[in-house]
Design an enzyme around this catalytic site. Structure first.
Site, PDB file in Angstrom:
ATOM      1  N   ARG A 220       0.858  -1.184   0.000  1.00 47.41           N
ATOM      2  CA  ARG A 220       0.000   0.000   0.000  1.00 47.41           C
ATOM      3  C   ARG A 220       0.896   1.236   0.000  1.00 47.41           C
ATOM      4  O   ARG A 220       1.898   1.293   0.693  1.00 47.41           O
ATOM      5  CB  ARG A 220      -0.923   0.011   1.221  1.00 47.41           C
ATOM      6  CG  ARG A 220      -2.121  -0.934   1.102  1.00 47.41           C
ATOM      7  CD  ARG A 220      -3.063  -0.476  -0.004  1.00 47.41           C
ATOM      8  NE  ARG A 220      -4.258  -1.301  -0.105  1.00 47.41           N
ATOM      9  CZ  ARG A 220      -4.382  -2.362  -0.895  1.00 47.41           C
ATOM     10  NH1 ARG A 220      -3.344  -2.735  -1.642  1.00 47.41           N
ATOM     11  NH2 ARG A 220      -5.514  -3.033  -0.949  1.00 47.41           N
ATOM     12  N   GLU A 249      -3.251   7.620  -4.595  1.00 44.26           N
ATOM     13  CA  GLU A 249      -3.761   7.114  -5.875  1.00 44.26           C
ATOM     14  C   GLU A 249      -5.099   7.787  -6.226  1.00 44.26           C
ATOM     15  O   GLU A 249      -5.950   7.969  -5.359  1.00 44.26           O
ATOM     16  CB  GLU A 249      -3.974   5.597  -5.789  1.00 44.26           C
ATOM     17  CG  GLU A 249      -2.695   4.820  -5.605  1.00 44.26           C
ATOM     18  CD  GLU A 249      -2.935   3.311  -5.507  1.00 44.26           C
ATOM     19  OE1 GLU A 249      -4.065   2.855  -5.751  1.00 44.26           O
ATOM     20  OE2 GLU A 249      -1.982   2.597  -5.180  1.00 44.26           O
ATOM     21  N   HIS A 267      -0.894   0.080 -10.126  1.00 39.46           N
ATOM     22  CA  HIS A 267      -1.614  -0.832  -9.222  1.00 39.46           C
ATOM     23  C   HIS A 267      -2.218  -2.019  -9.997  1.00 39.46           C
ATOM     24  O   HIS A 267      -3.427  -2.254  -9.982  1.00 39.46           O
ATOM     25  CB  HIS A 267      -2.720  -0.082  -8.465  1.00 39.46           C
ATOM     26  CG  HIS A 267      -3.016  -0.709  -7.133  1.00 39.46           C
ATOM     27  ND1 HIS A 267      -3.429   0.016  -6.039  1.00 39.46           N
ATOM     28  CD2 HIS A 267      -2.968  -2.003  -6.714  1.00 39.46           C
ATOM     29  CE1 HIS A 267      -3.629  -0.789  -5.005  1.00 39.46           C
ATOM     30  NE2 HIS A 267      -3.357  -2.025  -5.404  1.00 39.46           N
TER      31      HIS A 267
END
Length: 310
Positions: A220, A249, A267
């Site tokens: 993360r 993000e 991602h």
């Protein structure tokens, strides 16, 4: 007339594990949310979805519902006892709010060419043999990284909150957090994101690392202070980064985007048809077991029962 099975509400349609979904429909009543927003969902939950027992969600569920924060959890009906998340990271869910409501959460733990130049201005790299790979978070993914890294001659060490039994450590040596930072040539991040791990790696931690360290983060983004990392990359203290996740993000620090020593992926760590099918199937199996009263496959660590020591 056959009585309808327990209701499972899907926040996203199943795209890959269709056979698992069809098998689930034989024992449960499944439906996909039609509410276009969280506000409308809060209205629909009063009647339309008032007796659901389980929710199936993915990281993309936020497009409709936003984060499953306390406000969202507080709107869920008393019948709702399980949230089955399709993904390894569940930081979008307020697990404490779920616990206080008696809801159990499960998860699914499975460019030089940018500017048209070819091999121009490319600096020398380093052979992996004898280098130290520091694995931060020696869970299932951390062990998989170790297994893939060792054939290249890397020496692997790891840090967890607590040392693991030998079988789970997979022959990897346990070191303190500070030792991992100081000794590692490469650091690969595999811890979940929660309050205690947010900015686990910041400017102070980066300063403890070897000059020329390589950082890989596929966990993360917010585990690392992205601004501090970008600054250390520009200054040369960090030799290179490999990132699949970002703190804000879909926004990415412009310094990372402009730096040739930053390998950036949007991602996509689980974006293969095979992996997505496995994750969908895993989350649905959790949902099936939940409504059938069977043992769950993978409850999040925060919701596991506390073992009492005699």
């Amino acid at each position: 007339m056959t009585e309808p099975g327990p209701r499972i509400l899907f926040f996203n349609p199943v795209r890959h594990a269709r056979q698992v979904y069809e098998a689930l429909q034989e024992v449960a009543s499944t439906e996909v949310v039609t509410s276009p927003s969280s506000e409308q969902f809060f209205v629909d939950i009063q009647k339309k979805y008032s007796n659901i027992q389980a929710i199936y969600r993915t990281s993309a569920s936020g497009a409709v519902a936003g984060n499953f924060d306390k406000e969202f959890i507080d709107h869920l009906p008393p019948s709702l006892k399980f949230i089955c998340h399709n993904g390894a990271g569940y930081d979008q869910i307020d697990v404490n709010a779920c616990a206080s409501r008696g809801i159990t959460v499960t998860y699914a733990p499975d460019p030089k060419l940018r500017n048209g130049q070819f091999k121009k201005g490319v600096d020398f790299g380093h052979d992996p043999q004898g280098k130290i790979l520091g694995i931060l978070g020696m869970g299932r993914i951390g062990r998989a990284v170790k297994a893939r890294a060792e054939p290249f001659g890397l020496k692997c060490v790891y840090h967890n909150r607590n040392p693991l039994p030998e079988d789970l450590a997979a022959g990897c040596a346990y070191v303190s957090f500070d030792q991992l930072l100081a000794d590692s040539d490469i650091i690969s991040v595999h811890v979940p994101l929660f309050a205690a791990t947010r900015h686990l790696i910041g400017a102070a931690e980066i300063a403890k690392m070897k000059p020329g360290v390589v950082i890989v983060n596929t966990a993360r983004g917010a585990i690392i202070d992205e601004s501090a990392m970008a600054r250390a990359l520009d200054e040369g203290h960090i030799a290179a980064v490999g990132l699949d996740v970002y703190e804000w993000e879909p926004m990415i620090d412009e310094r990372l985007v402009k730096n040739d020593r930053a390998l950036l992926v949007p991602h996509l760590g689980t974006h293969t048809a095979e992996t997505l099918a496995k994750m969908e199937g895993h989350a649905m199996e959790n949902a099936r077991r939940a409504v059938m009263g069977e043992e769950l496959l993978s409850i999040i660590p925060e919701h596991l029962p506390v073992k009492k020591h005699i």
